[in-house]
Write a protein that holds these residues in place. Structure first.
Motif, PDB file in Angstrom:
ATOM      1  N   ALA A 190       0.829  -1.197   0.000  1.00 49.25           N
ATOM      2  CA  ALA A 190       0.000   0.000   0.000  1.00 49.25           C
ATOM      3  C   ALA A 190       0.866   1.251   0.000  1.00 49.25           C
ATOM      4  CB  ALA A 190      -0.925   0.000   1.216  1.00 49.25           C
ATOM      5  N   VAL A 191       0.287   2.330  -0.501  1.00 53.13           N
ATOM      6  CA  VAL A 191       0.907   3.647  -0.457  1.00 53.13           C
ATOM      7  C   VAL A 191       0.183   4.455   0.609  1.00 53.13           C
ATOM      8  CG1 VAL A 191       1.316   5.769  -1.759  1.00 53.13           C
ATOM      9  CG2 VAL A 191       1.640   3.541  -2.844  1.00 53.13           C
ATOM     10  N   VAL A 192       0.935   5.165   1.441  1.00 53.74           N
ATOM     11  CA  VAL A 192       0.381   5.855   2.605  1.00 53.74           C
ATOM     12  C   VAL A 192       0.954   7.265   2.690  1.00 53.74           C
ATOM     13  CG1 VAL A 192       0.015   3.717   3.896  1.00 53.74           C
ATOM     14  CG2 VAL A 192       2.209   4.916   4.096  1.00 53.74           C
ATOM     15  N   GLN A 193       0.502   8.018   3.692  1.00 54.43           N
ATOM     16  CA  GLN A 193       1.079   9.316   4.028  1.00 54.43           C
ATOM     17  C   GLN A 193       1.960   9.146   5.266  1.00 54.43           C
ATOM     18  OE1 GLN A 193      -1.942  12.597   4.207  1.00 54.43           O
ATOM     19  NE2 GLN A 193      -3.401  10.943   3.794  1.00 54.43           N
ATOM     20  N   LEU A 194       3.190   9.667   5.190  1.00 47.51           N
ATOM     21  CA  LEU A 194       4.109   9.576   6.322  1.00 47.51           C
ATOM     22  C   LEU A 194       4.804  10.910   6.555  1.00 47.51           C
ATOM     23  CD1 LEU A 194       5.993   6.160   5.855  1.00 47.51           C
ATOM     24  CD2 LEU A 194       4.098   6.662   7.413  1.00 47.51           C
ATOM     25  N   ASP A 195       5.195  11.157   7.807  1.00 52.23           N
ATOM     26  CA  ASP A 195       6.052  12.294   8.135  1.00 52.23           C
ATOM     27  C   ASP A 195       7.487  11.977   7.709  1.00 52.23           C
ATOM     28  OD1 ASP A 195       3.906  13.601   9.236  1.00 52.23           O
ATOM     29  OD2 ASP A 195       4.414  13.120  11.314  1.00 52.23           O
ATOM     30  N   TYR A 196       8.282  13.030   7.537  1.00 46.75           N
ATOM     31  CA  TYR A 196       9.686  12.889   7.175  1.00 46.75           C
ATOM     32  C   TYR A 196      10.497  13.119   8.439  1.00 46.75           C
ATOM     33  CZ  TYR A 196      13.821  13.424   4.122  1.00 46.75           C
ATOM     34  OH  TYR A 196      15.032  13.270   3.489  1.00 46.75           O
ATOM     35  N   ASP A 197      10.650  12.064   9.229  1.00 48.91           N
ATOM     36  CA  ASP A 197      11.240  12.187  10.559  1.00 48.91           C
ATOM     37  C   ASP A 197      12.748  12.011  10.597  1.00 48.91           C
ATOM     38  OD1 ASP A 197       9.017  12.754  12.214  1.00 48.91           O
ATOM     39  OD2 ASP A 197       8.341  10.700  12.031  1.00 48.91           O
ATOM     40  N   ALA A 198      13.293  11.230   9.672  1.00 43.50           N
ATOM     41  CA  ALA A 198      14.712  10.890   9.758  1.00 43.50           C
ATOM     42  C   ALA A 198      15.297  10.703   8.368  1.00 43.50           C
ATOM     43  CB  ALA A 198      14.881   9.596  10.582  1.00 43.50           C
ATOM     44  N   PRO A 199      16.616  10.908   8.203  1.00 44.63           N
ATOM     45  CA  PRO A 199      17.223  10.705   6.888  1.00 44.63           C
ATOM     46  C   PRO A 199      16.990   9.303   6.341  1.00 44.63           C
ATOM     47  CG  PRO A 199      18.746  11.812   8.375  1.00 44.63           C
ATOM     48  CD  PRO A 199      17.568  11.371   9.204  1.00 44.63           C
ATOM     49  N   GLY A 200      16.912   8.306   7.215  1.00 47.47           N
ATOM     50  CA  GLY A 200      16.691   6.940   6.769  1.00 47.47           C
ATOM     51  C   GLY A 200      15.343   6.707   6.125  1.00 47.47           C
ATOM     52  N   MET A 201      14.448   7.697   6.215  1.00 45.31           N
ATOM     53  CA  MET A 201      13.138   7.556   5.592  1.00 45.31           C
ATOM     54  C   MET A 201      13.187   7.798   4.086  1.00 45.31           C
ATOM     55  SD  MET A 201      10.358   9.098   8.205  1.00 45.31           S
ATOM     56  CE  MET A 201       9.092   8.606   7.041  1.00 45.31           C
ATOM     57  N   ARG A 259       4.694  21.069  10.503  1.00 42.76           N
ATOM     58  CA  ARG A 259       5.989  20.515  10.135  1.00 42.76           C
ATOM     59  C   ARG A 259       5.874  19.003  10.236  1.00 42.76           C
ATOM     60  NH1 ARG A 259      11.818  20.943  13.161  1.00 42.76           N
ATOM     61  NH2 ARG A 259      10.767  19.497  14.551  1.00 42.76           N
ATOM     62  N   PRO A 260       5.807  18.314   9.100  1.00 42.94           N
ATOM     63  CA  PRO A 260       5.584  16.863   9.103  1.00 42.94           C
ATOM     64  C   PRO A 260       6.880  16.074   9.315  1.00 42.94           C
ATOM     65  CG  PRO A 260       5.659  17.647   6.863  1.00 42.94           C
ATOM     66  CD  PRO A 260       5.864  18.848   7.735  1.00 42.94           C
ATOM     67  N   GLY A 261       7.375  16.095  10.515  1.00 45.02           N
ATOM     68  CA  GLY A 261       8.630  15.437  10.807  1.00 45.02           C
ATOM     69  C   GLY A 261       9.779  16.429  10.824  1.00 45.02           C
ATOM     70  N   PHE A 262      10.885  16.039  11.426  1.00 45.09           N
ATOM     71  CA  PHE A 262      12.025  16.939  11.619  1.00 45.09           C
ATOM     72  C   PHE A 262      12.551  17.470  10.293  1.00 45.09           C
ATOM     73  CE2 PHE A 262      16.510  17.917  12.277  1.00 45.09           C
ATOM     74  CZ  PHE A 262      16.468  18.683  13.439  1.00 45.09           C
ATOM     75  N   TYR A 263      12.501  16.654   9.222  1.00 43.93           N
ATOM     76  CA  TYR A 263      13.037  17.058   7.931  1.00 43.93           C
ATOM     77  C   TYR A 263      11.937  17.492   6.959  1.00 43.93           C
ATOM     78  CZ  TYR A 263      17.424  15.039   9.540  1.00 43.93           C
ATOM     79  OH  TYR A 263      18.561  14.774  10.254  1.00 43.93           O
ATOM     80  N   GLY A 264      10.701  17.534   7.412  1.00 41.78           N
ATOM     81  CA  GLY A 264       9.611  17.910   6.528  1.00 41.78           C
ATOM     82  C   GLY A 264       9.551  19.407   6.291  1.00 41.78           C
ATOM     83  N   ARG A 265       9.170  19.809   5.081  1.00 42.37           N
ATOM     84  CA  ARG A 265       9.004  21.222   4.776  1.00 42.37           C
ATOM     85  C   ARG A 265       7.703  21.735   5.393  1.00 42.37           C
ATOM     86  NH1 ARG A 265      10.639  22.195  -1.612  1.00 42.37           N
ATOM     87  NH2 ARG A 265      12.886  21.795  -1.393  1.00 42.37           N
ATOM     88  N   LEU A 266       7.727  23.001   5.809  1.00 42.29           N
ATOM     89  CA  LEU A 266       6.537  23.604   6.389  1.00 42.29           C
ATOM     90  C   LEU A 266       5.431  23.697   5.340  1.00 42.29           C
ATOM     91  CD1 LEU A 266       7.909  26.574   8.546  1.00 42.29           C
ATOM     92  CD2 LEU A 266       7.496  24.194   9.215  1.00 42.29           C
TER      93      LEU A 266
END
Length: 294
Positions: free
Chosen positions: A80-91, A247-254
Motif C-alpha cells: 500500500a501507499v500511505v502518508q508519512l512524516d519525514y522524521d529521519a534521513p533513513g526515511m 511541520r511533518p517530521g524533523f526534515y519535513g518542509r513547512l
C-alpha cells in the motif's frame, strides 16, 4: 524529471481510471478519487532530492503536509501507499520516487511512471480497472508493467493570496476559555477526538529554537479553533496576524494549514509564522479551482 520542478504544486491523475491521487482525511491513507480535481487533498508539492548520483522527487500533500510513501508493512505482491512524516534521513527509502516519461500503451506527452527508490522495478500503481470499487494506490513488488502505472501530471498554478480559512464549527468558544480543556467545558460528552499539539513561534525568517516547543492537548479538528488556542497561549487577542504551518517530521518542509485537521489523533508539530514576514511571504498556495490550461 522536467515534469517536477522543485516547489511546484501538481496533481497526479491515473490515465486509465481518471482518478486523482488523494490524501485521505484520516491523515494516513492514499486513494484514488475521480472527482477530487478541485480538492486540496489532491494537490501535491514537489520536493527535489539528489541521492547517490541521481535526482529524485518527494511528493508532499498540500492538505496535511505528509509525504507519499511506501507502507512499512509488506503485502502479498503489492504494498500500500500511505502518508508519512519525514522524521529521519533513513526515511528516504520510503518517500523518494524517480520520475520517467511513460512510453507505449497509449501514454501521452504528460504521462509519467513513478519508480520507488531504491528499487527501480517498484512502480506506483492505481487499482480499480477490473474492480471499480477498489480505489487503492499500491506499489507493485514484482516489477510488472501495466498502463495502470501511468500518471498524467497536471500542474497547479499558485494563488495570488492565501485562500479563506474554513468557517468555524458550532463548538467555537470565547477566546478566554480556550485554555480550558474542552472535556471540562462539555463534561466530556462531545470531545471525541484529541491530539497533542507541539507549537513554536518562528522569527521573521522562519527560524526557531528546537528547544522552544510548547505542548497542549487539542480537541477536535477545527483549524479556526486551533489558531485561536495558539494565539491565546501567546497572549494575542486575535489570530488574524499569524499563519499556522504543520511541520511533518524533523526534515519535513513547512506546509500552511488552510483546511481542518485530519481525522487521526496523531500528534502534530505546528510552526507559527507572522503575517507579512519574509518567511510567510515565501509560502505558496495551490489554486485548485483554476481551470485547466491556466
Amino acid at each position: 524529471m522536467e515534469f517536477f520542478p522543485d516547489g511546484t504544486h501538481m496533481r497526479l491523475r491515473s490515465r486509465p481510471t481518471g482518478g486523482y491521487l488523494h490524501a485521505d482525511k484520516d491523515g494516513a491513507g492514499v486513494s484514488l478519487r475521480p472527482r477530487a480535481r478541485a480538492s486540496l487533498n489532491a494537490a501535491w508539492r514537489v520536493q527535489r532530492a539528489a541521492r547517490y548520483g541521481g535526482a529524485y522527487v518527494l511528493l508532499q500533500g498540500a492538505a496535511y503536509g505528509r509525504y507519499v510513501a511506501l507502507s512499512p508493512s509488506p503485502g502479498p505482491g503489492r504494498r500500500a501507499v500511505v502518508q508519512l512524516d519525514y522524521d529521519a534521513p533513513g526515511m528516504d527509502a520510503a518517500i523518494m520516487w524517480k520520475a520517467a516519461r511513460a512510453v507505449g500503451g497509449g501514454a501521452g506527452a504528460d504521462d509519467v511512471l513513478l519508480r520507488h527508490f531504491p528499487a527501480c522495478y517498484r512502480r506506483l500503481r492505481a487499482d480499480g480497472r477490473c474492480r471499480v470499487w477498489r480505489a487503492g494506490v499500491t506499489v507493485d513488488e514484482h516489477g510488472g508493467r501495466s498502463t495502470m502505472m501511468q500518471w498524467t501530471v497536471e500542474v497547479i498554478p499558485p494563488m495570488p493570496a492565501p485562500r479563506l480559512l474554513p468557517v468555524p464549527g458550532p463548538l467555537l468558544f470565547p477566546q478566554h476559555q480556550c485554555s480550558i480543556p474542552l472535556q471540562q467545558n462539555l463534561g466530556g460528552l462531545l470531545c471525541r477526538q484529541q491530539r497533542t499539539i507541539r507549537y513554536v513561534w518562528a522569527d521573521d525568517h522562519g527560524r526557531f529554537d528546537e528547544l522552544g516547543w510548547a505542548t497542549f492537548e487539542f480537541c477536535g479538528r477545527s483549524l479556526f479553533n486551533l489558531r485561536a488556542e495558539v494565539a491565546h497561549r501567546a497572549g494575542k487577542e486575535i489570530s488574524s496576524g499569524m499563519t499556522v504551518c504543520v511541520r511533518p517530521g524533523f526534515y519535513g518542509r513547512l506546509t500552511p494549514l488552510v483546511i481542518d485537521l485530519p481525522r487521526s489523533e496523531d500528534p502534530m508539530d505546528i510552526v507559527v509564522l507572522t503575517t507579512w514576514s519574509p518567511a510567510n511571504e515565501e509560502l505558496r498556495y495551490p489554486d485548485v479551482d483554476a481551470p485547466k490550461g491556466t
